[in-house]
Each structure stands twice: as C-alpha cells, then as structure tokens.
Write a protein that holds these residues in place. Sequence first.
Motif, short mmCIF file in Angstrom:
data_model
loop_
_atom_site.label_atom_id
_atom_site.label_comp_id
_atom_site.label_asym_id
_atom_site.label_seq_id
_atom_site.Cartn_x
_atom_site.Cartn_y
_atom_site.Cartn_z
N LEU A 63 25.51 35.19 48.85
CA LEU A 63 26.68 35.57 48.09
C LEU A 63 27.11 36.95 48.56
N VAL A 64 28.37 37.05 48.99
CA VAL A 64 28.93 38.34 49.42
C VAL A 64 30.06 38.69 48.45
N VAL A 65 29.94 39.86 47.83
CA VAL A 65 30.85 40.27 46.76
C VAL A 65 31.45 41.63 47.10
N ILE A 66 32.74 41.78 46.81
CA ILE A 66 33.35 43.10 46.91
C ILE A 66 33.85 43.51 45.53
N GLY A 67 33.69 44.80 45.20
CA GLY A 67 34.17 45.29 43.92
C GLY A 67 34.38 46.79 43.94
#
Length: 376
Positions: free
Chosen positions: A339-343
Amino acid sequence: MKPELTLHERTLTLQRYPARNNETLQAWDAADEYLINHVTEAGIPLDPTRPIIILNDSFGALSCWFADDGEVTTVTDSFIAKQGCMANLTENRLPPASIIDCLAELPENPQLVLMKLPKNNRLLVWQLQQLCQLLPADCPVIAAAKARDIHSSTLKLFEKHLGETKTSLAVKKARLIFCQANPALAQPLPAPQQWDVPEHKMTLSNHANVFSSDSLDIGARLLLEHIPRGGQYQDIIDLGCGNGVIGIKAARLNPQAKVICVDESYMAAASAQMNAEHNLDNPDQLTAKVNNCLDGFPAQSADLVLCNPPFHQQSAITDHIAWQMFCDAKHALRANGKLVVIGNRHLGYGAKLKRLFGNVTVIAQNNKFVVYQSDK
C-alpha cells in the motif's frame, strides 16, 4: 447523535452512510431544515404527477421529505450520498426516488428544483446551465447552504447562468437562494477542462466536480515519481483516483498489470476512464469504478494499492474515510502486497499505517506531503 429529524409534526429517521457506531454527525443540516420549512410554510402547491428535482442531497433528507409529494429525481455526484439516500428512503418506508448522476439527463417538465449548494463552483455552474436549458416558466429554483458559503459571487453565478436571483435572511446560520430560469441565458454545457502534463506526456481532462480542475496538484506530482514497477504487480488499484492520473502512470510503468481506478465521484470515474482512452496504448488495461472505498472487492485480489485519501465527507472534516481505505486495502492485498499512500504531513497517516500493518516506511516527502509504504 440522534438520527430523528422532526418538523411539522412529522419525524424521519436519517442515518449517514456508511453507518458507524457512535456516529457524531447528523445526516442533515440547518439548510435542509430551512428548505423544508420554506416549502411547507409557503404552501407551494405540488403535483404528484410532475417531477421534483433535488440536487446534491447529502444523505437523502430532502428526498425523503418530499418523496410523497411528486416524482422525486435526486441528482448527485456521490456514490456514498446515493447509498445513504436509498437506505434512508427504505428505512422510512417511502417511495423510491430516481437517483441519477450529474452527467445524466434531467427529467422534463419539473415543478420544483431544490438544491444544496455544491462546494465546487464548477459543478454549480454545470448544474445551473443544465437547469437553464430545461426548466419551464412555472418551476422555481430554491437553493440552500450555510450562510457563510453564500457569497455575492455565488449569487452572480445564479444571475449569469440561470436567471433573476434573490436571497433570504439567515436562519440558524443558513440561507436560501430563490431563482427563476431565464431561457435567454441558456447555453451549451461546458466541455471537460483539459490540460497537458508534459513531464509525464499526458493530456488530462476533468469533468466539473473533479479535484484540481486545470492543473496537476502538488500531492499527485510527488506520488507520480514514486509508483512501484515490476513484474510482481499484476493487479493494481488506484483508490480515490480522481481523474485517474496515478492509475494511468501505474499502468504505463506496469504494462503487464490490470489497473482498477476507484472513486466515490461519478464525474471522477468518468474522467479517469476518458483519460485512460486518451493516454494509454491499451485503454482496456484500466477500468474505472464508482464505489465506497473497496466495498465488495475480494480478499487477496491486488498486489499494489495506491491511495490519496480525502479528509472530508461532504462538508465535514473527518479521517474515517482514510482509515476505511487503509483497512480495505489491507483486506484486498495479497501477501507481500504494498500500500502506497500520500497525505499532508499534519494528517499523521504514518501512525495509522503502522498500527494497521505493523510496518511503515517513508519513501518520499517534501515540505507539505509525505509518501508512505506499508507491506502486507
């Protein structure tokens, strides 16, 4: 939070969607109440054989209230709002409404239009132009919102794209807008906004309600540089896809993969599919779907999930959508999937991912955004 709306000796049970234990937010607001009170107290005659058009009903409060008064057509760009509306109509044993998305044709000869102002002025203009082409002379338009969200520029948009406009006094910090359609103002609906992303050799198009309408947002720019590639990625999900730029880049980097772009916005999913047609050598590699996160996706069906979570639902700021996205991603990922997440830095997604997956790595960051990776 009590789920009962009581007005005019009538009570509706209304829930937000998806239902959560210990919900702290209502499924309606003061603007909904003001609209209901005005139509009821003004004695606006309603014909059960003519359509009532309701635009941007958050979770069905208006659709439920007027379901017995005419042929209700509810127009929304939100899959979640649609599910909430259907569930609340069923819960209150009311006639079903016709629920359509913002790109669909509106019913002919409506008798009344009720609108909750959308957050996005581009969507507002789209809807006003739709109405101007359609409305008969005897069909009033009444819009509602928090008083702080109705500006002089808002009223000018109504005047420019629909017709003569007046506004009410504020009640419980909500206001109404009254408008009558002027056919002389009718014009063709605007085409999707289009612009180039030369560094990634893409031309992107956005329908009216898609985030970042005329340029690539800075979060997406960072994530685009850190999308994994490799033969192990056979099934990729772009969760919260917007216009599909992340999914399209993932498809290019991983030509062996099938990519599913998922968003709760109908206009976003339509934009993603349209952009796949324009930017992929094999557009069949990418499929866009409208959904509530990954509801119904099989367990262990994806090797990579890319995610840019929203931090609001309708007008409410909340982190429960991000948490649901992360939980759904973990469920959908195969062993060793990523899982690759940006925030935004201040949202603290790293702690949530560490708690859920047991691991988290920062793979990129700048002064505003962080890209995290968690492995299953």
